[in-house]
Write an enzyme that holds these catalytic residues in place. Structure first.
Site, PDB file in Angstrom:
ATOM      1  N   HIS A  72       0.967  -1.411   0.116  1.00  0.00           N
ATOM      2  CA  HIS A  72      -0.052  -0.118  -0.135  1.00  0.00           C
ATOM      3  C   HIS A  72       0.831   1.242  -0.040  1.00  0.00           C
ATOM      4  CE1 HIS A  72      -4.156  -1.514   1.560  1.00  0.00           C
ATOM      5  NE2 HIS A  72      -3.382  -2.712   0.763  1.00  0.00           N
ATOM      6  N   TYR A 200      -9.023   5.315   7.348  1.00  0.00           N
ATOM      7  CA  TYR A 200      -9.241   5.634   8.883  1.00  0.00           C
ATOM      8  C   TYR A 200     -10.229   6.758   8.983  1.00  0.00           C
ATOM      9  CZ  TYR A 200      -4.953   2.999   9.905  1.00  0.00           C
ATOM     10  OH  TYR A 200      -4.109   1.960  10.309  1.00  0.00           O
ATOM     11  N   PRO A 292      -4.280   0.702  19.079  1.00  0.00           N
ATOM     12  CA  PRO A 292      -3.878  -0.004  17.609  1.00  0.00           C
ATOM     13  C   PRO A 292      -4.038   1.060  16.413  1.00  0.00           C
ATOM     14  CG  PRO A 292      -6.076  -0.702  18.429  1.00  0.00           C
ATOM     15  CD  PRO A 292      -5.285  -0.211  19.284  1.00  0.00           C
ATOM     16  N   LYS A 296       1.230   0.125  15.115  1.00  0.00           N
ATOM     17  CA  LYS A 296       2.460  -0.016  15.864  1.00  0.00           C
ATOM     18  C   LYS A 296       2.878  -1.022  16.537  1.00  0.00           C
ATOM     19  CE  LYS A 296       4.257   3.465  13.403  1.00  0.00           C
ATOM     20  NZ  LYS A 296       4.205   2.743  12.167  1.00  0.00           N
ATOM     21  N   TYR A 383       3.928   6.923  10.056  1.00  0.00           N
ATOM     22  CA  TYR A 383       2.905   5.598   9.714  1.00  0.00           C
ATOM     23  C   TYR A 383       3.854   4.608   9.012  1.00  0.00           C
ATOM     24  CZ  TYR A 383      -1.213   3.025   8.467  1.00  0.00           C
ATOM     25  OH  TYR A 383      -2.048   1.949   8.087  1.00  0.00           O
TER      26      TYR A 383
HETATM   27  P1  FAD Z   1       1.876 -11.493  21.950  1.00  0.00           P
HETATM   28  O1  FAD Z   1       1.552 -11.613  20.572  1.00  0.00           O
HETATM   29  O2  FAD Z   1       0.801 -11.052  22.998  1.00  0.00           O
HETATM   30  O3  FAD Z   1       2.623 -13.096  22.093  1.00  0.00           O
HETATM   31  C1  FAD Z   1       3.059 -13.190  23.363  1.00  0.00           C
HETATM   32  C2  FAD Z   1       3.062 -14.834  23.670  1.00  0.00           C
HETATM   33  O4  FAD Z   1       3.431 -15.151  24.713  1.00  0.00           O
HETATM   34  C3  FAD Z   1       1.452 -15.411  23.150  1.00  0.00           C
HETATM   35  O5  FAD Z   1       1.553 -16.453  22.107  1.00  0.00           O
HETATM   36  C4  FAD Z   1       1.422 -15.882  24.637  1.00  0.00           C
HETATM   37  O6  FAD Z   1       0.427 -17.087  24.570  1.00  0.00           O
HETATM   38  C5  FAD Z   1       2.291 -16.281  25.241  1.00  0.00           C
HETATM   39  N1  FAD Z   1       2.775 -16.213  26.815  1.00  0.00           N
HETATM   40  C6  FAD Z   1       1.954 -15.445  27.771  1.00  0.00           C
HETATM   41  N2  FAD Z   1       2.082 -15.795  28.826  1.00  0.00           N
HETATM   42  C7  FAD Z   1       3.249 -16.818  28.793  1.00  0.00           C
HETATM   43  C8  FAD Z   1       3.589 -17.565  29.889  1.00  0.00           C
HETATM   44  N3  FAD Z   1       3.458 -17.336  31.111  1.00  0.00           N
HETATM   45  N4  FAD Z   1       4.440 -18.447  29.558  1.00  0.00           N
HETATM   46  C9  FAD Z   1       4.440 -18.834  28.191  1.00  0.00           C
HETATM   47  N5  FAD Z   1       4.163 -18.088  27.154  1.00  0.00           N
HETATM   48  C10 FAD Z   1       3.174 -17.112  27.511  1.00  0.00           C
HETATM   49  N6  FAD Z   1      -1.415  -4.199  16.736  1.00  0.00           N
HETATM   50  C11 FAD Z   1      -1.895  -3.550  15.566  1.00  0.00           C
HETATM   51  O7  FAD Z   1      -0.759  -2.844  15.275  1.00  0.00           O
HETATM   52  N7  FAD Z   1      -3.030  -3.515  14.946  1.00  0.00           N
HETATM   53  C12 FAD Z   1      -4.013  -4.204  15.403  1.00  0.00           C
HETATM   54  O8  FAD Z   1      -4.975  -4.437  15.149  1.00  0.00           O
HETATM   55  C13 FAD Z   1      -4.022  -4.880  16.994  1.00  0.00           C
HETATM   56  N8  FAD Z   1      -4.810  -5.510  17.210  1.00  0.00           N
HETATM   57  C14 FAD Z   1      -4.927  -6.179  18.528  1.00  0.00           C
HETATM   58  C15 FAD Z   1      -6.053  -6.769  19.126  1.00  0.00           C
HETATM   59  C16 FAD Z   1      -5.326  -7.316  20.315  1.00  0.00           C
HETATM   60  C17 FAD Z   1      -6.957  -8.206  20.842  1.00  0.00           C
HETATM   61  C18 FAD Z   1      -4.315  -7.427  20.910  1.00  0.00           C
HETATM   62  C19 FAD Z   1      -4.454  -8.047  22.368  1.00  0.00           C
HETATM   63  C20 FAD Z   1      -3.379  -6.809  20.330  1.00  0.00           C
HETATM   64  C21 FAD Z   1      -3.476  -6.375  19.119  1.00  0.00           C
HETATM   65  N9  FAD Z   1      -2.405  -5.548  18.615  1.00  0.00           N
HETATM   66  C22 FAD Z   1      -2.636  -5.066  17.341  1.00  0.00           C
HETATM   67  C23 FAD Z   1      -1.116  -5.535  19.118  1.00  0.00           C
HETATM   68  C24 FAD Z   1      -0.181  -6.526  18.479  1.00  0.00           C
HETATM   69  O9  FAD Z   1      -1.064  -7.880  18.242  1.00  0.00           O
HETATM   70  C25 FAD Z   1       0.996  -6.853  19.316  1.00  0.00           C
HETATM   71  O10 FAD Z   1       1.531  -5.836  19.534  1.00  0.00           O
HETATM   72  C26 FAD Z   1       1.584  -7.885  19.154  1.00  0.00           C
HETATM   73  O11 FAD Z   1       0.963  -9.126  19.069  1.00  0.00           O
HETATM   74  C27 FAD Z   1       2.759  -7.967  20.103  1.00  0.00           C
HETATM   75  O12 FAD Z   1       3.542  -9.283  19.633  1.00  0.00           O
HETATM   76  P2  FAD Z   1       4.396 -10.015  20.947  1.00  0.00           P
HETATM   77  O13 FAD Z   1       4.931 -11.252  20.402  1.00  0.00           O
HETATM   78  O14 FAD Z   1       4.888  -9.149  21.722  1.00  0.00           O
HETATM   79  O15 FAD Z   1       2.889 -10.307  22.147  1.00  0.00           O
HETATM   80  C1  DHB Z   2      -5.267  -3.206  11.011  1.00  0.00           C
HETATM   81  C2  DHB Z   2      -5.401  -2.839  12.300  1.00  0.00           C
HETATM   82  C3  DHB Z   2      -4.769  -1.621  12.731  1.00  0.00           C
HETATM   83  O1  DHB Z   2      -4.592  -1.523  14.265  1.00  0.00           O
HETATM   84  C4  DHB Z   2      -4.475  -0.688  11.839  1.00  0.00           C
HETATM   85  O2  DHB Z   2      -4.143   0.565  12.340  1.00  0.00           O
HETATM   86  C5  DHB Z   2      -4.749  -1.142  10.669  1.00  0.00           C
HETATM   87  C6  DHB Z   2      -4.860  -2.153  10.067  1.00  0.00           C
HETATM   88  C7  DHB Z   2      -5.743  -4.228  10.470  1.00  0.00           C
HETATM   89  O3  DHB Z   2      -6.121  -5.294  11.387  1.00  0.00           O
HETATM   90  O4  DHB Z   2      -5.852  -4.796   9.168  1.00  0.00           O
END
Ligand code: FAD
Ligand code: DHB
Length: 388
Positions: A72, A200, A292, A296, A383
């Site tokens: 994009h 957005y 979100p 980021k 962005y």
């Molecule tokens: P996570 O993806 O949370 O991974 C952590 C992992 O650790 C998980 O698999 C979990 O099961 C595991 N874990 C937890 N506790 C333990 C433990 N005690 N022992 C072993 N393993 C454990 N970001 C965006 O940019 N756009 C979005 O639309 C967006 N939507 C989101 C929606 C939700 C509901 C959430 C919660 C987050 C969203 N985010 C979004 C943020 C983005 O998904 C996260 O920043 C990203 O997942 C971070 O990755 P991570 O690996 O740090 O953490």
């Molecule tokens: C999506 C999620 C976001 O938080 C965003 O800013 C843009 C796209 C997505 O899930 O596609």
């Protein structure tokens, strides 16, 4: 078991760190409390910065991303009954790629399995020990038996609710938090996206976001109240609400269908400092959360593990500079993303208690943004991702 790095958490941060360390010749184990299917069932982020896609390429997991990801060069801001395009590519020379977090994680899991590397799924009761000494340990139980991993370093990649940050003594940690008075209701559907580029939308009824996963699969969000429940939202109610928040000529073309996933996420900004305690390093959501809106969260998790893998490689090459600078280096980038996500969230959402001043300021700022190259460029630069 004895490894150089014990990675707690098998989300995108943990899996990417595993792959980076593998490429650097450093052995690691990933301990994930859930099953592989559970991890792949979570629908989350969708927008990858160019730097994120480049890093996935560098570690050899970019092939499907290039085949299936959607490049994009612009995004639209919807307000005042019209949509205005921000030309990301013209303003910054960069683009973003729309490719689901689930797919990134799946590609990394497959690469890990193909290389014969160990991931322990359904590792229960993970506990961290002795990370204030040169010989930390991680214990977990699996199928009723307790296991111990001896390591040089622990990488806490276990998300916001994980055990890693919680293992740090409270007086060694300073946290900063802002909770927003709304959430996002997200729907995934097997329908063509309403627009080729993301929209957005700021609307008097609340924020809306039109995104996608492919040319036939859409991801949409609408701002909802904090006490809302998914059960309160039929598919029809969701589509009606989304349509109301888009410009009429766009709303008219919205193709609707049954939802295949529907969930609510609260919005918060959160940072824990520092990101290192002795031999324990926090990365991704374990250390920080952003709302979100700026897309980021995933990209920050990627930048943390990029720095962390380099710090470990430097350590084994004989220098402690990388591990000593890790927290400060990450936090400089983290706070810029926290600022951008807070700003974009504040600009685009309806704040429940606002009596009228807020929406006027938002309208003025949006008008300024689309008519000022400096304003559009600042949005676009943040962005697509600030340079490393
Ligand atoms: P996570 O993806 O949370 O991974 C952590 C992992 O650790 C998980 O698999 C979990 O099961 C595991 N874990 C937890 N506790 C333990 C433990 N005690 N022992 C072993 N393993 C454990 N970001 C965006 O940019 N756009 C979005 O639309 C967006 N939507 C989101 C929606 C939700 C509901 C959430 C919660 C987050 C969203 N985010 C979004 C943020 C983005 O998904 C996260 O920043 C990203 O997942 C971070 O990755 P991570 O690996 O740090 O953490
Ligand atoms: C999506 C999620 C976001 O938080 C965003 O800013 C843009 C796209 C997505 O899930 O596609």
């Amino acid at each position: 078991m004895r490894v150089q790095v014990a990675i707690v958490g098998g989300g995108p941060a943990g899996h990417l760190l595993g792959q980076l360390l593998y490429k650097a010749g450093i052995d690691a184990v990933v301990l994930e409390q859930r099953s592989q299917d559970y991890v792949l069932g979570r629908i989350r982020a969708g927008v990858l910065e160019q730097g994120t896609a480049d890093l996935l390429d560098e570690v050899g997991v970019g092939a499907r991303l290039h085949r299936e990801g959607l490049v994009h060069g612009g995004v639209a801001l919807g307000f005042g009954g019209a949509h205005h395009r921000i030309d990301l590519h013209k303003l910054t020379g960069k683009h973003v790629t729309v490719y689901g977090q689930t797919e990134v994680t799946k590609d990394l899991m497959e690469a890990r399995a193909a290389a014969g590397l160990t991931t322990i799924y359904e590792a229960e009761h993970v506990t961290l020990h002795d990370f204030d000494t040169p010989q930390p340990k991680v214990r977990y139980t699996k199928n009723g038996a307790t296991h111990e991993v001896l390591c040089d370093f622990i990488a806490g990649c276990d998300g916001y609710h994980g055990v890693s940050r919680a293992s740090v003594p409270a007086d060694a940690l300073r946290t900063y938090e802002k909770v927003y008075p709304f959430g996002w209701l997200g729907v995934l559907s097997e329908t063509p996206p309403v627009s080729e580029e993301l929209i957005y939308a700021n609307h008097e009824r609340g924020f809306a976001l039109c995104s996608m996963r492919s040319h036939t699969r859409s991801r949409y969000y609408v701002q909802c109240s904090l006490d809302d429940k998914v059960e309160n939202w039929s598919d029809a109610a969701f589509w009606d609400e989304l349509r109301r928040r888009l410009a009429p000529e766009v709303a008219e073309t919205l193709v609707t269908g049954p939802s295949i996933e529907k969930s609510i996420a609260p919005l918060r900004s959160f940072v824990a400092e520092p990101m290192r305690f002795g031999r324990l390093f926090l990365a991704g959501d374990a250390a920080h959360i952003v709302p979100p809106t700026g897309a980021k969260g995933l990209n920050l998790a990627v930048s943390d593990v990029r720095y962390l893998s380099r710090a470990f490689a430097e350590f084994y090459g004989g220098s402690e500079a990388g591990i000593n600078n890790y927290s400060d280096t990450c936090l400089r980038r983290v706070w810029k993303a926290v600022r951008f996500s807070w700003w974009f969230t504040s600009l685009m959402h309806k704040f429940p208690d606002d009596t009228g001043f807020g929406p006027k300021i938002q309208a003025a700022e949006l008008d300024y943004l689309i008519h000022s190259e400096a304003g559009s460029t600042a949005l676009a630069e943040n962005y697509v991702g600030l340079p490393y």
